[in-house]
Motif scaffolding. Structure first.
Motif, PDB file in Angstrom:
ATOM      1  N   THR B  11       3.681  -1.843  -9.996  1.00 21.00           N
ATOM      2  CA  THR B  11       3.931  -1.811  -8.605  1.00 21.00           C
ATOM      3  C   THR B  11       4.179  -3.309  -8.528  1.00 21.00           C
ATOM      4  OG1 THR B  11       2.575   0.137  -7.897  1.00 21.00           O
ATOM      5  CG2 THR B  11       3.289  -1.635  -6.202  1.00 21.00           C
ATOM      6  N   THR B  13       6.290  -6.246  -5.509  1.00 20.63           N
ATOM      7  CA  THR B  13       7.049  -6.577  -4.278  1.00 20.63           C
ATOM      8  C   THR B  13       8.473  -7.023  -4.129  1.00 20.63           C
ATOM      9  OG1 THR B  13       4.802  -7.604  -3.548  1.00 20.63           O
ATOM     10  CG2 THR B  13       6.654  -7.978  -1.933  1.00 20.63           C
ATOM     11  N   GLU B  14       9.233  -6.525  -3.322  1.00 19.64           N
ATOM     12  CA  GLU B  14      10.214  -6.844  -3.135  1.00 19.64           C
ATOM     13  C   GLU B  14      10.787  -8.428  -3.270  1.00 19.64           C
ATOM     14  OE1 GLU B  14      12.194  -5.618   0.617  1.00 19.64           O
ATOM     15  OE2 GLU B  14      14.172  -5.449   0.060  1.00 19.64           O
ATOM     16  N   LEU B  78      13.628  -8.390  -7.491  1.00 17.27           N
ATOM     17  CA  LEU B  78      13.358  -6.911  -7.108  1.00 17.27           C
ATOM     18  C   LEU B  78      14.000  -6.517  -5.736  1.00 17.27           C
ATOM     19  CD1 LEU B  78       9.882  -6.032  -8.693  1.00 17.27           C
ATOM     20  CD2 LEU B  78      12.166  -5.100  -9.454  1.00 17.27           C
ATOM     21  N   GLN B  79      14.826  -5.278  -5.973  1.00 19.08           N
ATOM     22  CA  GLN B  79      15.260  -4.650  -4.597  1.00 19.08           C
ATOM     23  C   GLN B  79      14.515  -3.228  -4.780  1.00 19.08           C
ATOM     24  OE1 GLN B  79      19.504  -4.821  -4.983  1.00 19.08           O
ATOM     25  NE2 GLN B  79      19.549  -7.015  -5.472  1.00 19.08           N
ATOM     26  N   ASP B  82      15.689  -0.810  -7.069  1.00 21.59           N
ATOM     27  CA  ASP B  82      14.993  -0.637  -8.485  1.00 21.59           C
ATOM     28  C   ASP B  82      13.802   0.158  -8.569  1.00 21.59           C
ATOM     29  OD1 ASP B  82      15.426  -4.381  -8.408  1.00 21.59           O
ATOM     30  OD2 ASP B  82      16.820  -2.599  -8.656  1.00 21.59           O
ATOM     31  N   SER B  83      13.070   0.843  -7.706  1.00 18.50           N
ATOM     32  CA  SER B  83      12.121   1.828  -7.915  1.00 18.50           C
ATOM     33  C   SER B  83      12.701   2.651  -8.637  1.00 18.50           C
ATOM     34  CB  SER B  83      11.496   2.300  -6.537  1.00 18.50           C
ATOM     35  OG  SER B  83      11.192   1.117  -5.649  1.00 18.50           O
ATOM     36  N   VAL B 109       8.562  -0.421  -5.948  1.00 21.24           N
ATOM     37  CA  VAL B 109       8.973  -1.727  -5.312  1.00 21.24           C
ATOM     38  C   VAL B 109       8.738  -1.551  -3.891  1.00 21.24           C
ATOM     39  CG1 VAL B 109      10.870  -3.556  -4.752  1.00 21.24           C
ATOM     40  CG2 VAL B 109      10.841  -2.254  -6.762  1.00 21.24           C
TER      41      VAL B 109
END
Lengths: 113, 111
Positions: B11, B13-14, B78-79, B82-83, B109
């Protein structure tokens, strides 16, 4: 548009019935593959074909059968002998068996009850 | 058989960076692949490493050390999109060049 098609997206069958999943490609690729994906597991190879009229068993071929009579088509039959057929099935192709990239179809989710 | 290990879940963060590790023990080596797979969809090719070192492609980079049997995929900036699940796969020439896949790492994310 070139690509790999699998139909249908979702398929439901009763236990004891055979079912055939289709895979068609218009990429002129020699090699084609069938994978099975279960939750929390990686892709596992069922069958593969390096060239038309030839195919080989993968790691989990029991309960499945394939044919490769045409270059563009590689159908997979899930037989009643497959003990746990419910899964996500992915078809892939590559220009030839040594090519480094495989192109995947959208997949068929099979549910057997 | 071929053994390919990667963490189950991560996990981040954006806007952050996440590194997904992959270790492998295979009977031969002819390249390591990373694929991205969104839930219920087909895997899409991200990267291919056959020589040691870092390959950069936009926000994604992949590293390989053949002597250590180790690779990582680095996702930068990360966006939310991207999850996804990230699959590590190794091609083994003695195995008809078939791909052996790890179980995949699910990256979530968060905003």
């Amino acid at each position: 548009d070139g690509g790999i098609t699998q139909s249908p997206k979702y398929l439901f069958r009763k236990e004891g019935q055979n079912v055939t999943l289709s895979c068609e490609q218009n990429l002129n690729h020699d090699a084609m593959y069938w994978y099975r994906q279960d939750p929390g597991q990686g892709l596992r190879l069922i069958y593969y074909s390096q060239i038309v009229n030839d195919f080989q068993k993968g790691d989990i071929a029991e309960g499945y059968s394939v044919s490769r009579e045409k270059k563009e088509s590689f159908p997979l039959t899930v037989t009643s002998a497959q003990k746990n057929p419910t899964a996500f099935y992915l078809c892939a192709s590559s220009p030839d068996y040594s090519s480094y990239e495989q192109y995947f179809g959208p997949g068929t989710r099979l549910t057997v009850t | 058989g071929q053994n390919i290990d990667q963490p189950t879940e991560m996990t981040a963060t954006e806007g952050a960076i996440v590194q997904i590790n992959c270790t492998y023990q295979t009977s031969g080596f002819n390249g390591l692949f990373w694929y991205q797979q969104h839930a219920g969809e087909a895997p899409t090719f991200l990267s291919y490493n056959v020589l040691d070192g870092l390959e950069e492609k936009g926000r994604f980079s992949s590293f390989l050390s053949r002597s250590k049997g180790y690779s990582y995929l680095l996702l930068k900036e990360l966006q939310m999109k991207d999850s996804a699940s990230y699959l590590c796969a190794v091609r083994v020439p003695s195995n008809d060049y078939k791909l052996s896949f790890g179980a995949g790492t699910t990256v979530t994310v968060r905003a």
